[in-house]
Design a protein around this motif. Structure first.
Motif, PDB file in Angstrom:
ATOM      1  N   SER A  22      -9.576   4.984  -0.280  1.00 44.57           N
ATOM      2  CA  SER A  22      -9.733   6.078  -1.240  1.00 44.57           C
ATOM      3  C   SER A  22      -9.103   5.731  -2.583  1.00 44.57           C
ATOM      4  O   SER A  22      -9.752   5.836  -3.618  1.00 44.57           O
ATOM      5  N   SER A  23      -7.831   5.312  -2.591  1.00 42.16           N
ATOM      6  CA  SER A  23      -7.163   4.964  -3.850  1.00 42.16           C
ATOM      7  C   SER A  23      -5.922   4.148  -3.551  1.00 42.16           C
ATOM      8  O   SER A  23      -5.432   4.115  -2.420  1.00 42.16           O
ATOM      9  N   PHE A  24      -5.406   3.487  -4.586  1.00 43.18           N
ATOM     10  CA  PHE A  24      -4.166   2.722  -4.494  1.00 43.18           C
ATOM     11  C   PHE A  24      -3.026   3.503  -5.131  1.00 43.18           C
ATOM     12  O   PHE A  24      -3.231   4.314  -6.038  1.00 43.18           O
ATOM     13  N   CYS A  25      -1.809   3.241  -4.669  1.00 43.38           N
ATOM     14  CA  CYS A  25      -0.613   3.781  -5.298  1.00 43.38           C
ATOM     15  C   CYS A  25      -0.092   2.779  -6.332  1.00 43.38           C
ATOM     16  O   CYS A  25      -0.430   1.595  -6.298  1.00 43.38           O
ATOM     17  N   ALA A  26       0.758   3.277  -7.245  1.00 44.71           N
ATOM     18  CA  ALA A  26       1.288   2.401  -8.292  1.00 44.71           C
ATOM     19  C   ALA A  26       2.222   1.338  -7.720  1.00 44.71           C
ATOM     20  O   ALA A  26       2.240   0.208  -8.199  1.00 44.71           O
ATOM     21  N   SER A  27       3.009   1.692  -6.711  1.00 45.37           N
ATOM     22  CA  SER A  27       3.904   0.715  -6.082  1.00 45.37           C
ATOM     23  C   SER A  27       3.092  -0.224  -5.202  1.00 45.37           C
ATOM     24  O   SER A  27       2.154   0.186  -4.519  1.00 45.37           O
ATOM     25  N   GLY A  28       3.453  -1.497  -5.228  1.00 47.83           N
ATOM     26  CA  GLY A  28       2.666  -2.521  -4.559  1.00 47.83           C
ATOM     27  C   GLY A  28       2.514  -2.317  -3.065  1.00 47.83           C
ATOM     28  O   GLY A  28       3.441  -1.909  -2.369  1.00 47.83           O
ATOM     29  N   GLY A  29       1.304  -2.624  -2.574  1.00 46.12           N
ATOM     30  CA  GLY A  29       1.044  -2.630  -1.150  1.00 46.12           C
ATOM     31  C   GLY A  29       0.809  -1.280  -0.516  1.00 46.12           C
ATOM     32  O   GLY A  29       0.719  -1.185   0.703  1.00 46.12           O
ATOM     33  N   ARG A  30       0.677  -0.235  -1.295  1.00 43.06           N
ATOM     34  CA  ARG A  30       0.478   1.108  -0.747  1.00 43.06           C
ATOM     35  C   ARG A  30      -0.876   1.648  -1.179  1.00 43.06           C
ATOM     36  O   ARG A  30      -1.283   1.467  -2.319  1.00 43.06           O
ATOM     37  N   ALA A  31      -1.548   2.314  -0.237  1.00 43.48           N
ATOM     38  CA  ALA A  31      -2.881   2.829  -0.511  1.00 43.48           C
ATOM     39  C   ALA A  31      -3.143   4.058   0.340  1.00 43.48           C
ATOM     40  O   ALA A  31      -2.455   4.314   1.338  1.00 43.48           O
ATOM     41  N   LEU A  32      -4.161   4.830  -0.079  1.00 43.88           N
ATOM     42  CA  LEU A  32      -4.598   6.011   0.656  1.00 43.88           C
ATOM     43  C   LEU A  32      -5.967   5.722   1.264  1.00 43.88           C
ATOM     44  O   LEU A  32      -6.884   5.262   0.567  1.00 43.88           O
ATOM     45  N   LEU A  33      -6.092   5.977   2.563  1.00 42.44           N
ATOM     46  CA  LEU A  33      -7.325   5.728   3.299  1.00 42.44           C
ATOM     47  C   LEU A  33      -7.856   7.027   3.885  1.00 42.44           C
ATOM     48  O   LEU A  33      -7.085   7.909   4.269  1.00 42.44           O
TER      49      LEU A  33
END
Length: 465
Positions: free
Chosen positions: A294-305
Protein backbone atom coordinates in the motif's frame (compact mmCIF):
# COMPACT_ATOMS: atom_id res chain seq x y z
CA UNK A 1 71.90 32.01 -10.63
CA UNK A 2 71.36 31.69 -6.89
CA UNK A 3 73.18 28.93 -5.07
CA UNK A 4 71.15 25.74 -4.54
CA UNK A 5 71.24 25.95 -0.71
CA UNK A 6 69.69 29.42 -0.84
CA UNK A 7 66.84 28.19 -3.08
CA UNK A 8 66.17 25.26 -0.78
CA UNK A 9 66.08 27.53 2.26
CA UNK A 10 63.64 29.90 0.53
CA UNK A 11 61.36 26.99 -0.37
CA UNK A 12 61.45 25.73 3.19
CA UNK A 13 60.55 29.15 4.58
CA UNK A 14 57.70 29.48 2.12
CA UNK A 15 56.37 26.03 3.04
CA UNK A 16 56.49 26.83 6.75
CA UNK A 17 54.67 30.12 6.17
CA UNK A 18 51.92 28.37 4.23
CA UNK A 19 51.63 25.72 6.93
CA UNK A 20 51.27 28.36 9.64
CA UNK A 21 48.67 30.16 7.54
CA UNK A 22 46.62 26.98 7.15
CA UNK A 23 46.93 26.15 10.84
CA UNK A 24 45.57 29.56 11.82
CA UNK A 25 42.86 29.59 9.14
CA UNK A 26 39.33 29.48 10.64
CA UNK A 27 37.03 26.57 9.72
CA UNK A 28 34.76 26.95 6.71
CA UNK A 29 31.49 25.44 5.56
CA UNK A 30 32.54 23.37 2.56
CA UNK A 31 29.20 21.84 1.54
CA UNK A 32 25.54 22.02 2.51
CA UNK A 33 22.63 20.15 0.88
CA UNK A 34 19.21 18.69 1.76
CA UNK A 35 19.49 15.17 3.16
CA UNK A 36 17.89 12.46 1.05
CA UNK A 37 16.68 10.53 4.08
CA UNK A 38 14.60 12.16 6.79
CA UNK A 39 11.68 10.91 8.85
CA UNK A 40 10.67 14.42 9.93
CA UNK A 41 9.92 17.70 8.23
CA UNK A 42 13.39 17.96 6.70
CA UNK A 43 17.14 17.63 7.23
CA UNK A 44 20.36 19.22 6.00
CA UNK A 45 23.80 17.62 5.60
CA UNK A 46 26.76 19.91 6.35
CA UNK A 47 30.49 19.37 5.79
CA UNK A 48 33.15 21.63 7.32
CA UNK A 49 36.80 22.11 6.38
CA UNK A 50 37.96 21.09 9.85
CA UNK A 51 36.66 18.74 12.58
CA UNK A 52 34.27 20.78 14.70
CA UNK A 53 34.05 20.77 18.47
CA UNK A 54 31.09 18.73 19.64
CA UNK A 55 28.09 20.89 20.49
CA UNK A 56 29.52 24.15 19.19
CA UNK A 57 27.66 23.97 15.87
CA UNK A 58 24.29 23.65 17.61
CA UNK A 59 24.93 26.33 20.25
CA UNK A 60 26.33 28.81 17.71
CA UNK A 61 23.60 28.36 15.08
CA UNK A 62 20.18 29.99 14.97
CA UNK A 63 16.92 29.25 13.17
CA UNK A 64 13.94 31.49 12.39
CA UNK A 65 11.18 30.59 12.94
CA UNK A 66 12.44 28.84 16.08
CA UNK A 67 11.47 25.24 15.27
CA UNK A 68 12.37 22.23 17.37
CA UNK A 69 15.43 20.58 15.86
CA UNK A 70 18.56 18.61 16.67
CA UNK A 71 22.14 18.08 15.49
CA UNK A 72 23.81 14.75 14.76
CA UNK A 73 27.36 14.03 13.70
CA UNK A 74 31.01 14.32 14.62
CA UNK A 75 34.21 15.68 13.18
CA UNK A 76 33.55 17.56 9.97
CA UNK A 77 30.26 15.82 9.04
CA UNK A 78 27.02 17.08 10.67
CA UNK A 79 23.29 16.82 10.06
CA UNK A 80 20.55 19.26 11.07
CA UNK A 81 17.20 17.54 11.61
CA UNK A 82 13.85 19.22 12.12
CA UNK A 83 12.03 17.43 14.92
CA UNK A 84 8.80 15.50 14.24
CA UNK A 85 5.85 17.83 14.61
CA UNK A 86 7.67 20.93 13.35
CA UNK A 87 5.13 22.74 11.12
CA UNK A 88 6.31 25.12 8.40
CA UNK A 89 4.35 27.93 6.78
CA UNK A 90 7.30 29.81 5.29
CA UNK A 91 10.99 29.30 4.44
CA UNK A 92 13.53 28.95 7.27
CA UNK A 93 16.23 31.54 7.92
CA UNK A 94 19.44 29.86 9.12
CA UNK A 95 22.51 31.36 10.75
CA UNK A 96 25.26 28.75 10.91
CA UNK A 97 28.27 28.99 13.17
CA UNK A 98 30.62 26.96 15.37
CA UNK A 99 34.26 26.47 16.30
CA UNK A 100 36.70 23.72 15.50
CA UNK A 101 38.84 21.67 17.88
CA UNK A 102 41.55 24.35 17.78
CA UNK A 103 38.94 26.76 19.23
CA UNK A 104 38.95 28.82 16.04
CA UNK A 105 35.53 30.27 15.22
CA UNK A 106 33.87 30.01 11.85
CA UNK A 107 32.55 33.20 10.29
CA UNK A 108 28.72 33.08 10.57
CA UNK A 109 26.83 32.22 7.41
CA UNK A 110 23.18 32.95 6.59
CA UNK A 111 21.06 30.64 4.45
CA UNK A 112 17.44 30.31 3.37
CA UNK A 113 15.92 26.83 3.30
CA UNK A 114 12.44 25.65 2.31
CA UNK A 115 11.92 21.90 2.82
CA UNK A 116 8.23 22.05 1.90
CA UNK A 117 7.30 19.95 -1.15
CA UNK A 118 5.34 21.40 -4.06
CA UNK A 119 2.22 19.95 -5.66
CA UNK A 120 2.48 18.63 -9.21
CA UNK A 121 -0.77 17.72 -10.93
CA UNK A 122 -2.28 16.53 -14.16
CA UNK A 123 -4.68 19.42 -14.75
CA UNK A 124 -7.75 19.37 -16.97
CA UNK A 125 -7.46 22.25 -19.44
CA UNK A 126 -9.23 23.18 -22.69
CA UNK A 127 -8.08 20.70 -25.32
CA UNK A 128 -6.91 17.96 -22.96
CA UNK A 129 -4.61 17.63 -19.96
CA UNK A 130 -1.39 19.31 -18.85
CA UNK A 131 1.23 18.95 -16.13
CA UNK A 132 1.28 21.94 -13.77
CA UNK A 133 3.37 22.80 -10.72
CA UNK A 134 1.91 24.66 -7.74
CA UNK A 135 4.23 27.15 -6.04
CA UNK A 136 4.20 27.95 -2.34
CA UNK A 137 2.31 31.19 -2.97
CA UNK A 138 -0.59 29.23 -4.51
CA UNK A 139 0.13 30.08 -8.16
CA UNK A 140 0.26 27.34 -10.83
CA UNK A 141 2.91 26.98 -13.55
CA UNK A 142 2.44 24.90 -16.71
CA UNK A 143 5.42 22.55 -17.19
CA UNK A 144 4.27 20.53 -20.22
CA UNK A 145 2.34 20.96 -23.42
CA UNK A 146 -1.33 19.98 -23.62
CA UNK A 147 -1.98 16.30 -24.40
CA UNK A 148 -5.27 14.50 -25.08
CA UNK A 149 -4.61 12.52 -21.88
CA UNK A 150 -1.87 12.03 -19.26
CA UNK A 151 -2.93 8.80 -17.54
CA UNK A 152 0.26 8.28 -15.49
CA UNK A 153 2.46 10.58 -13.40
CA UNK A 154 5.52 9.77 -11.30
CA UNK A 155 7.75 12.24 -9.45
CA UNK A 156 11.40 11.25 -9.09
CA UNK A 157 12.08 10.53 -5.44
CA UNK A 158 15.01 12.94 -5.20
CA UNK A 159 12.92 15.82 -6.57
CA UNK A 160 15.05 16.15 -9.71
CA UNK A 161 12.23 15.66 -12.19
CA UNK A 162 8.90 14.25 -13.33
CA UNK A 163 7.97 11.31 -15.51
CA UNK A 164 4.65 11.14 -17.33
CA UNK A 165 2.93 8.77 -19.73
CA UNK A 166 0.90 10.58 -22.37
CA UNK A 167 -1.81 9.08 -24.58
CA UNK A 168 -2.89 10.13 -28.04
CA UNK A 169 -6.41 9.97 -29.40
CA UNK A 170 -6.03 6.20 -30.03
CA UNK A 171 -4.80 5.46 -26.49
CA UNK A 172 -1.19 4.80 -27.50
CA UNK A 173 1.25 5.70 -24.74
CA UNK A 174 4.58 7.49 -24.74
CA UNK A 175 6.77 8.05 -21.66
CA UNK A 176 8.52 11.38 -21.10
CA UNK A 177 10.94 12.72 -18.52
CA UNK A 178 11.15 16.38 -17.45
CA UNK A 179 14.20 17.52 -15.49
CA UNK A 180 13.52 20.08 -12.75
CA UNK A 181 16.19 22.24 -11.15
CA UNK A 182 14.92 23.39 -7.77
CA UNK A 183 16.22 26.20 -5.59
CA UNK A 184 15.12 25.31 -2.06
CA UNK A 185 18.43 26.10 -0.34
CA UNK A 186 20.52 29.20 -1.06
CA UNK A 187 22.65 31.86 0.64
CA UNK A 188 20.41 34.50 2.20
CA UNK A 189 21.76 37.24 -0.06
CA UNK A 190 20.75 35.28 -3.19
CA UNK A 191 17.35 34.05 -2.03
CA UNK A 192 15.22 31.18 -3.30
CA UNK A 193 14.12 31.03 -6.93
CA UNK A 194 11.34 29.34 -8.87
CA UNK A 195 12.16 25.88 -10.27
CA UNK A 196 13.58 25.61 -13.78
CA UNK A 197 11.92 22.94 -15.93
CA UNK A 198 13.82 21.41 -18.84
CA UNK A 199 12.49 20.17 -22.16
CA UNK A 200 10.66 16.85 -22.22
CA UNK A 201 12.88 13.86 -23.04
CA UNK A 202 11.18 10.82 -24.54
CA UNK A 203 12.08 7.55 -22.82
CA UNK A 204 9.98 5.20 -24.98
CA UNK A 205 11.06 4.75 -28.60
CA UNK A 206 7.76 3.28 -29.85
CA UNK A 207 4.10 3.39 -28.75
CA UNK A 208 3.31 1.40 -25.60
CA UNK A 209 0.34 -0.71 -24.60
CA UNK A 210 0.81 0.04 -20.90
CA UNK A 211 3.30 1.74 -18.59
CA UNK A 212 3.95 1.60 -14.83
CA UNK A 213 6.56 3.73 -13.10
CA UNK A 214 8.24 3.83 -9.69
CA UNK A 215 11.10 5.88 -8.22
CA UNK A 216 13.28 6.09 -5.11
CA UNK A 217 15.15 8.81 -3.23
CA UNK A 218 18.27 8.16 -5.31
CA UNK A 219 16.41 9.50 -8.34
CA UNK A 220 16.27 6.09 -10.03
CA UNK A 221 13.27 5.23 -12.20
CA UNK A 222 11.77 1.79 -12.78
CA UNK A 223 9.62 1.43 -15.91
CA UNK A 224 7.43 -1.57 -16.73
CA UNK A 225 5.96 -1.47 -20.21
CA UNK A 226 5.03 -3.38 -23.34
CA UNK A 227 5.31 -2.11 -26.93
CA UNK A 228 2.62 -2.45 -29.54
CA UNK A 229 5.02 -4.29 -31.83
CA UNK A 230 6.12 -7.08 -29.49
CA UNK A 231 3.34 -7.06 -26.90
CA UNK A 232 5.83 -8.50 -24.42
CA UNK A 233 6.36 -6.90 -21.01
CA UNK A 234 9.77 -5.51 -20.20
CA UNK A 235 11.26 -3.91 -17.10
CA UNK A 236 13.94 -1.24 -17.20
CA UNK A 237 15.68 0.82 -14.55
CA UNK A 238 17.02 4.26 -15.32
CA UNK A 239 19.82 5.71 -13.20
CA UNK A 240 19.67 9.32 -12.05
CA UNK A 241 22.49 10.03 -14.52
CA UNK A 242 20.33 8.73 -17.39
CA UNK A 243 21.83 5.27 -17.97
CA UNK A 244 19.39 2.43 -18.67
CA UNK A 245 19.51 -1.25 -17.77
CA UNK A 246 17.16 -4.14 -18.58
CA UNK A 247 15.95 -6.17 -15.60
CA UNK A 248 15.21 -9.87 -15.99
CA UNK A 249 12.47 -10.20 -13.42
CA UNK A 250 9.05 -11.85 -13.48
CA UNK A 251 6.18 -10.25 -11.60
CA UNK A 252 2.43 -10.62 -11.29
CA UNK A 253 1.84 -6.88 -10.93
CA UNK A 254 3.37 -3.47 -10.44
CA UNK A 255 6.92 -3.43 -9.05
CA UNK A 256 7.79 -0.73 -6.50
CA UNK A 257 11.27 0.58 -5.74
CA UNK A 258 12.14 0.80 -2.05
CA UNK A 259 12.52 4.53 -1.20
CA UNK A 260 15.96 4.18 0.40
CA UNK A 261 17.32 2.57 -2.78
CA UNK A 262 19.04 -0.70 -3.60
CA UNK A 263 15.93 -2.93 -3.62
CA UNK A 264 12.45 -3.42 -5.04
CA UNK A 265 9.22 -5.11 -4.00
CA UNK A 266 8.04 -7.61 -6.63
CA UNK A 267 4.47 -9.01 -6.59
CA UNK A 268 4.33 -12.80 -7.01
CA UNK A 269 1.35 -15.19 -7.10
CA UNK A 270 2.56 -16.64 -3.80
CA UNK A 271 3.36 -13.38 -2.02
CA UNK A 272 5.60 -10.30 -2.09
CA UNK A 273 9.32 -10.61 -2.83
CA UNK A 274 11.93 -8.13 -1.59
CA UNK A 275 14.71 -8.27 -4.18
CA UNK A 276 18.02 -6.46 -4.51
CA UNK A 277 18.70 -4.29 -7.54
CA UNK A 278 21.51 -5.17 -9.98
CA UNK A 279 24.91 -4.26 -8.64
CA UNK A 280 23.92 -5.31 -5.12
CA UNK A 281 24.63 -8.72 -3.51
CA UNK A 282 21.67 -10.78 -4.67
CA UNK A 283 19.20 -11.65 -1.94
CA UNK A 284 15.49 -12.53 -2.07
CA UNK A 285 13.03 -12.47 0.80
CA UNK A 286 9.42 -13.57 0.35
CA UNK A 287 6.43 -12.72 2.50
CA UNK A 288 3.84 -15.37 1.59
CA UNK A 289 0.13 -14.71 1.34
CA UNK A 290 -2.27 -12.62 -0.71
CA UNK A 291 -0.91 -9.15 -0.01
CA UNK A 292 -0.58 -5.82 -1.81
CA UNK A 293 1.95 -3.10 -1.03
CA UNK A 294 0.00 0.00 0.00
CA UNK A 295 2.67 2.56 0.99
CA UNK A 296 6.12 3.01 2.52
CA UNK A 297 7.01 4.75 5.77
CA UNK A 298 9.68 7.45 5.96
CA UNK A 299 11.90 5.35 8.24
CA UNK A 300 13.82 2.69 6.36
CA UNK A 301 12.48 -0.82 5.95
CA UNK A 302 8.91 -0.13 7.06
CA UNK A 303 5.83 -0.43 4.89
CA UNK A 304 2.05 -0.83 5.01
CA UNK A 305 0.51 -3.89 3.34
CA UNK A 306 -3.09 -4.85 2.57
CA UNK A 307 -3.78 -8.53 3.17
CA UNK A 308 -6.75 -10.24 1.47
CA UNK A 309 -8.24 -12.99 3.64
CA UNK A 310 -10.22 -16.13 2.69
CA UNK A 311 -13.41 -14.72 4.27
CA UNK A 312 -13.17 -11.72 1.86
CA UNK A 313 -12.18 -9.35 4.65
CA UNK A 314 -9.04 -7.23 4.50
CA UNK A 315 -6.44 -6.18 7.00
CA UNK A 316 -3.79 -3.46 7.09
CA UNK A 317 -0.39 -4.63 8.29
CA UNK A 318 2.73 -2.78 9.38
CA UNK A 319 5.91 -4.56 8.28
CA UNK A 320 9.19 -3.81 10.07
CA UNK A 321 12.67 -5.34 9.68
CA UNK A 322 13.07 -8.60 11.57
CA UNK A 323 9.48 -8.70 12.85
CA UNK A 324 6.29 -10.46 11.82
CA UNK A 325 3.62 -8.26 10.17
CA UNK A 326 1.55 -6.37 12.75
CA UNK A 327 -2.20 -6.09 12.12
CA UNK A 328 -3.41 -2.52 12.54
CA UNK A 329 -6.95 -2.80 11.17
CA UNK A 330 -9.28 -5.48 9.81
CA UNK A 331 -12.67 -5.18 8.13
CA UNK A 332 -14.69 -5.62 4.95
CA UNK A 333 -14.30 -2.09 3.59
CA UNK A 334 -12.09 -1.51 0.57
CA UNK A 335 -8.71 0.04 1.41
CA UNK A 336 -8.18 2.84 -1.12
CA UNK A 337 -4.99 4.28 0.30
CA UNK A 338 -2.70 4.70 3.28
CA UNK A 339 0.05 6.97 4.56
CA UNK A 340 2.61 6.64 7.32
CA UNK A 341 4.52 9.14 9.49
CA UNK A 342 8.09 8.35 10.50
CA UNK A 343 8.33 4.65 11.45
CA UNK A 344 4.59 4.08 11.87
CA UNK A 345 3.99 6.29 14.92
CA UNK A 346 0.98 7.64 13.04
CA UNK A 347 -0.90 5.89 10.22
CA UNK A 348 -3.84 6.97 8.07
CA UNK A 349 -6.21 4.69 6.17
CA UNK A 350 -8.72 5.69 3.50
CA UNK A 351 -11.61 3.21 3.43
CA UNK A 352 -14.69 2.85 1.24
CA UNK A 353 -17.92 0.94 1.66
CA UNK A 354 -21.20 1.01 -0.24
CA UNK A 355 -21.78 0.21 -3.90
CA UNK A 356 -24.44 2.51 -5.37
CA UNK A 357 -23.38 5.40 -3.15
CA UNK A 358 -19.77 4.90 -2.04
CA UNK A 359 -18.87 6.35 1.35
CA UNK A 360 -15.34 7.38 2.22
CA UNK A 361 -13.93 7.16 5.73
CA UNK A 362 -10.53 8.31 6.96
CA UNK A 363 -8.96 6.66 10.01
CA UNK A 364 -5.96 7.84 12.04
CA UNK A 365 -4.22 5.11 14.06
CA UNK A 366 -1.06 4.61 16.08
CA UNK A 367 1.34 1.69 15.83
CA UNK A 368 -0.54 -0.24 18.53
CA UNK A 369 -3.66 -0.32 16.29
CA UNK A 370 -5.55 2.19 18.41
CA UNK A 371 -7.92 4.35 16.37
CA UNK A 372 -7.14 7.94 17.32
CA UNK A 373 -9.63 9.66 15.06
CA UNK A 374 -12.31 8.85 12.50
CA UNK A 375 -13.66 11.12 9.78
CA UNK A 376 -16.50 10.57 7.31
CA UNK A 377 -15.67 12.30 4.01
CA UNK A 378 -19.26 12.84 3.01
CA UNK A 379 -19.82 14.13 -0.48
CA UNK A 380 -16.45 12.99 -1.85
CA UNK A 381 -15.08 10.08 -3.85
CA UNK A 382 -11.48 9.23 -4.68
CA UNK A 383 -10.20 9.72 -8.21
CA UNK A 384 -9.43 6.19 -9.55
CA UNK A 385 -5.74 5.36 -9.84
CA UNK A 386 -4.59 7.95 -7.29
CA UNK A 387 -3.14 7.52 -3.81
CA UNK A 388 -2.84 9.35 -0.51
CA UNK A 389 0.44 11.09 0.38
CA UNK A 390 1.73 12.68 3.60
CA UNK A 391 3.68 15.94 3.90
CA UNK A 392 5.57 15.97 7.22
CA UNK A 393 6.67 19.61 6.83
CA UNK A 394 3.05 20.84 7.05
CA UNK A 395 1.50 17.78 8.72
CA UNK A 396 -1.08 17.28 5.99
CA UNK A 397 -2.42 14.62 3.64
CA UNK A 398 -2.92 15.07 -0.09
CA UNK A 399 -5.60 13.35 -2.16
CA UNK A 400 -7.43 13.80 -5.46
CA UNK A 401 -11.14 13.81 -4.55
CA UNK A 402 -14.24 14.25 -6.67
CA UNK A 403 -16.97 16.34 -5.07
CA UNK A 404 -20.47 14.89 -5.22
CA UNK A 405 -23.57 17.07 -5.33
CA UNK A 406 -26.65 15.47 -3.75
CA UNK A 407 -29.91 16.86 -5.03
CA UNK A 408 -33.30 16.09 -3.52
CA UNK A 409 -36.63 16.61 -5.18
CA UNK A 410 -40.15 16.18 -3.90
CA UNK A 411 -42.40 13.48 -5.41
CA UNK A 412 -46.08 14.30 -5.61
CA UNK A 413 -48.21 12.15 -3.31
CA UNK A 414 -50.12 9.32 -4.98
CA UNK A 415 -53.07 7.99 -3.04
CA UNK A 416 -52.14 7.67 0.61
CA UNK A 417 -48.43 7.97 -0.03
CA UNK A 418 -46.82 10.69 2.06
CA UNK A 419 -45.36 13.71 0.39
CA UNK A 420 -42.11 13.52 2.35
CA UNK A 421 -40.91 10.60 0.20
CA UNK A 422 -38.00 11.92 -1.84
CA UNK A 423 -35.67 10.70 -4.56
CA UNK A 424 -31.95 11.28 -4.30
CA UNK A 425 -29.65 11.64 -7.28
CA UNK A 426 -25.88 11.94 -7.11
CA UNK A 427 -24.27 14.17 -9.72
CA UNK A 428 -20.47 14.65 -9.79
CA UNK A 429 -19.20 18.08 -10.69
CA UNK A 430 -17.88 18.00 -14.25
CA UNK A 431 -15.44 19.99 -16.34
CA UNK A 432 -16.25 20.20 -20.04
CA UNK A 433 -18.63 17.26 -19.67
CA UNK A 434 -16.14 15.02 -17.83
CA UNK A 435 -15.86 14.26 -14.13
CA UNK A 436 -13.03 16.23 -12.54
CA UNK A 437 -11.32 15.78 -9.18
CA UNK A 438 -9.85 18.49 -6.97
CA UNK A 439 -6.72 18.63 -4.81
CA UNK A 440 -7.79 17.95 -1.23
CA UNK A 441 -5.58 18.87 1.74
CA UNK A 442 -6.42 17.19 5.05
CA UNK A 443 -4.98 18.27 8.38
CA UNK A 444 -3.29 15.13 9.70
CA UNK A 445 -4.31 15.80 13.34
CA UNK A 446 -7.84 17.19 13.10
CA UNK A 447 -8.70 15.46 9.77
CA UNK A 448 -10.33 18.67 8.51
CA UNK A 449 -10.52 18.92 4.73
CA UNK A 450 -9.76 21.86 2.44
CA UNK A 451 -10.38 21.49 -1.28
CA UNK A 452 -8.64 23.59 -3.92
CA UNK A 453 -10.58 24.90 -6.89
CA UNK A 454 -8.54 23.19 -9.61
CA UNK A 455 -9.82 20.44 -11.96
CA UNK A 456 -7.27 17.60 -11.91
CA UNK A 457 -6.78 13.92 -12.76
CA UNK A 458 -3.61 13.14 -10.77
CA UNK A 459 -1.64 14.88 -8.02
CA UNK A 460 1.55 14.15 -6.06
CA UNK A 461 4.11 15.89 -3.86
CA UNK A 462 7.37 16.90 -5.52
CA UNK A 463 10.07 16.57 -2.82
CA UNK A 464 12.14 19.67 -2.08
CA UNK A 465 15.60 19.13 -3.55
Amino acid sequence: MKPLPLLMAAGLVLGLAQQQLLIRRPPRLVAIEPARTSSGAGALDLRFSRPMEGGSVGTSSRMSPALAHGWLGEGSQWRLLLSPGAILDKPIELQLGGRDRRQLTMAPQRWRWDPRPRMVAVVVVPGGEQLQLRHQDGSWQAVSEVWPSIPHLQVLGDGSGLVMATADGKGRLQVWRLAIQQSNLAPANLGLKAPLVGAAQRLSQSPLLFAHMSSNRQGELLLQSATELSGQAQTQIWAASGGRQELQVESSGAIQLVPQGGAMVVPHPEGLILMRLPGQPQRRQMLPGSRDLSSFCASGGRALLVRHRPDYSRSMELVEPGEAPRILWQGRQAVLGSACARGGERIWLLLMDGMGQPRLQLLALNRTAKILQRKQLNGWQLEPGTKMEFDASRNQLLLALKPITVRRREIKPIGNARSEIKAISIEPITFEGRQAARPALIDADRLTLRGLDKPIRRIQWLPAH
